[in-house]
Motif scaffolding. Sequence first.
Motif, PDB file in Angstrom:
ATOM      1  N   ARG A   1       0.832  -1.210   0.000  1.00 21.23           N
ATOM      2  CA  ARG A   1       0.000   0.000   0.000  1.00 21.23           C
ATOM      3  C   ARG A   1       0.866   1.260   0.000  1.00 21.23           C
ATOM      4  NH1 ARG A   1      -5.260   1.364  -0.954  1.00 21.23           N
ATOM      5  NH2 ARG A   1      -5.845  -0.621   0.041  1.00 21.23           N
ATOM      6  N   LEU A   2       1.875   1.291   0.841  1.00 18.58           N
ATOM      7  CA  LEU A   2       2.728   2.478   0.954  1.00 18.58           C
ATOM      8  C   LEU A   2       3.623   2.636  -0.273  1.00 18.58           C
ATOM      9  CD1 LEU A   2       3.722   2.120   4.713  1.00 18.58           C
ATOM     10  CD2 LEU A   2       2.116   3.759   3.735  1.00 18.58           C
ATOM     11  N   GLY A   3       4.059   1.496  -0.814  1.00 19.05           N
ATOM     12  CA  GLY A   3       4.854   1.557  -2.041  1.00 19.05           C
ATOM     13  C   GLY A   3       4.059   2.136  -3.198  1.00 19.05           C
ATOM     14  N   GLU A   4       2.777   1.770  -3.257  1.00 20.93           N
ATOM     15  CA  GLU A   4       1.895   2.308  -4.294  1.00 20.93           C
ATOM     16  C   GLU A   4       1.730   3.815  -4.138  1.00 20.93           C
ATOM     17  OE1 GLU A   4      -0.609   2.305  -7.613  1.00 20.93           O
ATOM     18  OE2 GLU A   4       0.695   0.717  -6.830  1.00 20.93           O
ATOM     19  N   ALA A   5       1.812   4.295  -2.900  1.00 19.58           N
ATOM     20  CA  ALA A   5       1.690   5.731  -2.628  1.00 19.58           C
ATOM     21  C   ALA A   5       3.035   6.455  -2.779  1.00 19.58           C
ATOM     22  CB  ALA A   5       1.132   5.959  -1.229  1.00 19.58           C
ATOM     23  N   ASN A   6       4.032   5.777  -3.334  1.00 21.20           N
ATOM     24  CA  ASN A   6       5.342   6.356  -3.647  1.00 21.20           C
ATOM     25  C   ASN A   6       6.217   6.605  -2.419  1.00 21.20           C
ATOM     26  OD1 ASN A   6       7.055   7.035  -5.826  1.00 21.20           O
ATOM     27  ND2 ASN A   6       6.763   9.221  -5.439  1.00 21.20           N
ATOM     28  N   TYR A   7       6.047   5.771  -1.390  1.00 22.19           N
ATOM     29  CA  TYR A   7       6.934   5.836  -0.229  1.00 22.19           C
ATOM     30  C   TYR A   7       7.931   4.678  -0.284  1.00 22.19           C
ATOM     31  CZ  TYR A   7       3.501   9.036   1.843  1.00 22.19           C
ATOM     32  OH  TYR A   7       2.660  10.091   2.091  1.00 22.19           O
ATOM     33  N   GLU A   8       9.130   4.914   0.231  1.00 22.15           N
ATOM     34  CA  GLU A   8      10.096   3.832   0.433  1.00 22.15           C
ATOM     35  C   GLU A   8       9.791   3.200   1.787  1.00 22.15           C
ATOM     36  OE1 GLU A   8      14.899   3.161   1.149  1.00 22.15           O
ATOM     37  OE2 GLU A   8      14.176   5.048   0.281  1.00 22.15           O
ATOM     38  N   VAL A   9       9.682   1.874   1.815  1.00 23.93           N
ATOM     39  CA  VAL A   9       9.230   1.196   3.026  1.00 23.93           C
ATOM     40  C   VAL A   9      10.352   0.363   3.633  1.00 23.93           C
ATOM     41  CG1 VAL A   9       7.508  -0.330   4.045  1.00 23.93           C
ATOM     42  CG2 VAL A   9       6.895   1.096   2.077  1.00 23.93           C
TER      43      VAL A   9
END
Length: 394
Positions: free
Chosen positions: A294-302
């Motif tokens: 989900r966070l990767g889809e929102a362009n965050y590095e996880v």
Amino acid sequence: MNLQLVVVAIALGLIVLLSLLLRRKDTLVVAERKELDRLKDEFLSTVSHELRTPLTIVKEALDNLRDGIAGNLNEEQKKVVNIGRENVDRLTLLISDLLDLSRLESGKATFNKAAVDLQQLIRSASDNLGPLAERKRLSLITDLPEDLPQVFADADMINQVITNLVSNALRFARSRITIYAGVEDEKLIKISVIDDGKGVSKKQLQMLFDKFVQTSRPQGGAGYQGTGLGLSICKRIVDAHNGQIWVESEEGKGAQFHFTLNTLKSFKSIGASMKKKILVVDDERVLVELLKMRLGEANYEVLIAHDGQEGLETAKREKPDLILLDIMMPKMDGYQVCRLLKFDAAYKQIPIIMLTARGREQDQKAAHEVGADDFIVKPFDPKDLLTKIATFLD
């Protein structure tokens, strides 16, 4: 031998007791800080409501007197009413500036950044201030290229900066004010407000953006009496946009106020190469993987950690931009991780959002006491979580 064992036992007991006392002290300090922040916000809310309402009543009463609704006034009475009304306006402005500055300093101000047509924004500000310039018999000129790139900014906040700078120039200009904007390079646009007033002394230049500093006021308090907060507010808004603001001036040669903003193009390129890092600390591996998607889809590095100890070590090594932290975990619980990070000067600025299935009021209170910035109860709506994250990282 027995005596030595007793001494060692006493020493260990004292160490444990001291450790517990220090932890208790840390918890109390965090709680005290949170309570002070709450009291400050409550005070500002009270100021906003309790002072604005009676000021509105006073202003309306003075307007009724001025307009003759309560009976005709002679010239001396009109002069007194106008003095009262001007000072009501000054007090209203002071309250607004104090509230704006407090929100900016506390980090509570909300920035709604998006693509902004800077040319249109500047022209709109110029049109709004044009009548005031005409009354003062000043020329208000805009010098803007036709192909001015868009910027990534909060339009209302940048409008406030431009309005504050032009309003400031209107007080001191002799004949004209120019609003200029131009491309410094592909990444930056410089906006300038230039006046032909009497300028600023070198001594005043060094403290011009400090709070409650007023320039060009004759000794004794005569002349313009502003709040001394406008330029300080401008600086904090520009800082929040990762820009710079400065002034160039010589006495007798006017003043030039400049600030920079990132172009939309530069923000996109920076965003592509420098993603915000979010550390997810939770022992539920399936949930962690879903959050990563989900966070990767929102362009965050996880970044991922599956227990409290690993989470603490990862946070110190990677210094993420935000941490999503579960409470009940092996090796070290979320409360301990949060407390250790929030009381370390190197990491205390990292926002921490607690994720937990325990949604009782005392659980939320405990989270805030150890310094957590926010709290969300499982199961949660992914959109709500992304909104909370954006609030801290925007």
